[in-house]
Design an enzyme around this catalytic site. Structure first.
Site, PDB file in Angstrom:
ATOM      1  N   SER A  55      43.537  36.750  33.939  1.00 60.84           N
ATOM      2  CA  SER A  55      43.375  37.511  35.174  1.00 60.84           C
ATOM      3  C   SER A  55      44.724  37.908  35.749  1.00 60.84           C
ATOM      4  CB  SER A  55      42.597  36.710  36.227  1.00 60.84           C
ATOM      5  OG  SER A  55      43.448  35.895  36.988  1.00 60.84           O
ATOM      6  N   THR A  56      44.658  38.822  36.703  1.00 58.69           N
ATOM      7  CA  THR A  56      45.863  39.300  37.381  1.00 58.69           C
ATOM      8  C   THR A  56      46.542  38.204  38.198  1.00 58.69           C
ATOM      9  OG1 THR A  56      46.679  41.075  38.812  1.00 58.69           O
ATOM     10  CG2 THR A  56      44.598  40.053  39.453  1.00 58.69           C
ATOM     11  N   LYS A  57      45.817  37.127  38.510  1.00 59.84           N
ATOM     12  CA  LYS A  57      46.354  36.068  39.355  1.00 59.84           C
ATOM     13  C   LYS A  57      47.460  35.259  38.679  1.00 59.84           C
ATOM     14  CE  LYS A  57      43.629  36.912  42.851  1.00 59.84           C
ATOM     15  NZ  LYS A  57      44.152  37.422  44.143  1.00 59.84           N
ATOM     16  N   ASP A  58      47.587  35.370  37.358  1.00 53.49           N
ATOM     17  CA  ASP A  58      48.698  34.697  36.676  1.00 53.49           C
ATOM     18  C   ASP A  58      50.033  35.133  37.268  1.00 53.49           C
ATOM     19  OD1 ASP A  58      46.832  33.581  35.016  1.00 53.49           O
ATOM     20  OD2 ASP A  58      47.568  34.507  33.175  1.00 53.49           O
ATOM     21  N   ALA A  61      50.683  33.370  40.717  1.00 52.97           N
ATOM     22  CA  ALA A  61      50.857  31.925  40.589  1.00 52.97           C
ATOM     23  C   ALA A  61      52.252  31.598  40.080  1.00 52.97           C
ATOM     24  CB  ALA A  61      49.796  31.343  39.661  1.00 52.97           C
TER      25      ALA A  61
END
Length: 357
Positions: A55-58, A61
């Site tokens: 996901s784009t959330k990597d 984070a």
């Protein structure tokens, strides 16, 4: 004895990395064909599922945690706390493993059991909180995460909704990637808005390159973001429960730069679900529920703002459909929601099972 001479063998290696975190970013653009055949523009999907955490959330984070390290805010064995609908939690847990930190996550009860199992498999401690309570309720996953961080020594709270580094991560990576991949020809960017960081950071970079690029945010039916953008006021009367995870909010995140968004489109659970399934069937792209929401937003926007053949549109596909197999990709779940349009019948026909005798 004869001396044995040692030789060093030098290997030229490509696509070899020191750890999984080095795979974050540089995700591909893929042209959409069949689901957008009614649109004259060239439409590309930015496949954020190609990040190692799918996901784009990597991106956020890694950026937020490494920024904390640079500032000396994280000591060895520290605990990282976050509020998440799933994807940010996967990414935070992944980064924590590689860097040697503990991970505690607060999720809403809209989060499916398989997502929670995934988070626990990555070593995270998970607290499940009611999604139906106000954001300032002590039981909400926002307040639970803040309380855990305050009570846990040697910890930091990622706080993606109100962390400017959320925006900065996409300003540094996603925006430049899209600009380079389209050779500066992009005319529209469309993305779902939850924290707002993906759209805001990308838009900030792209608007600096070309102020005429249109930035379209996709909001959920039941969320306050679209109304707030149009009126500048929080209208709690529009809030109601909805199924799409990671889209919309019942609070105003500071990571969403409303002044960069030209227009919001509001989509509902049902049409977003159908669209998610259609993308899989017609483009062979297994995207998450917000993938369908983003394309539904694109199609609704096109109805009132016709595209031209010279337009180049980038739609951000935030995550992978493997996390929604028991939800939007499950016929029984769809029927339980009352999503029994003829779209479902077409899927059944396409998936008719033949038994070899």
């Amino acid at each position: 004895m004869h001396a044995v001479s040692e030789r060093k063998i030098v290997l030229e290696m490509t696509n070899v990395y020191n750890n999984i975190l080095e795979l974050i970013g540089s995700t591909p653009l893929v042209k959409l064909n069949r689901v957008t055949e009614a649109i004259p523009a060239t439409v590309y999907a930015k496949l954020e599922s190609y990040n190692p955490g799918h996901s784009t959330k990597d991106r956020i984070a890694l950026h937020i945690i490494e920024s904390a390290e640079e500032k000396g805010l994280l000591e060895p064995g520290a605990t990282i706390v976050e509020t998440t609908s799933g994807n940010t939690g996967f990414s935070v847990a992944m980064v924590s493993i590689i860097k040697g930190y503990k991970c505690i996550l607060a999720v809403s009860d809209k989060t499916k059991p398989e997502k929670i199992a995934y988070l626990k498999a990555l070593g995270a401690k998970v607290f499940v909180c009611p999604a139906s309570v106000p954001a300032d309720d002590p039981r909400s996953y926002y307040e639970v995460a803040k309380r855990i961080a305050a009570e846990t020594p040697n910890s930091i709270y990622i706080n993606q909704y109100f962390n400017e580094l959320n925006i900065d991560a996409h300003y540094r990576t996603t925006g430049p990637e899209i600009w380079e991949q389209t050779k500066g020809k992009i005319t529209h960017i469309i993305a779902c808005t939850g924290t707002g960081g993906t759209l805001s950071g990308s838009a900030k970079y792209l608007k600096e390159k070309n102020p005429d690029i249109k930035v379209i945010g996709v909001d959920a039916d039941g969320s306050i973001l679209k109304t707030y953008h149009e009126t500048g006021k929080i209208d709690k009367s529009v809030i109601h429960p909805y199924q799409i995870e990671g889209l919309g909010k019942n609070l105003i995140p500071s990571a969403l730069l409303f002044d960069l968004v030209d227009e919001f489109v509001r989509v509902n659970d049902e049409m977003s679900a159908y669209r998610t399934r259609e993308i899989a069937m017609k483009e062979a792209i297994m995207g998450g529920y917000t993938t369908g929401a983003a394309v539904q937003g694109l199609l609704q926007y096109a109805n009132s703002h016709p595209f031209t053949e010279s337009d180049v549109v980038v739609v951000i596909f935030p995550d992978h459909g493997s996390r929604y197999i028991t939800k939007v990709y499950n016929d029984q779940w769809m029927a339980e929601q009352g999503f029994t349009n003829n779209c479902i019948h077409s899927y059944d026909e396409l998936h008719a099972t033949e038994f070899v005798k």
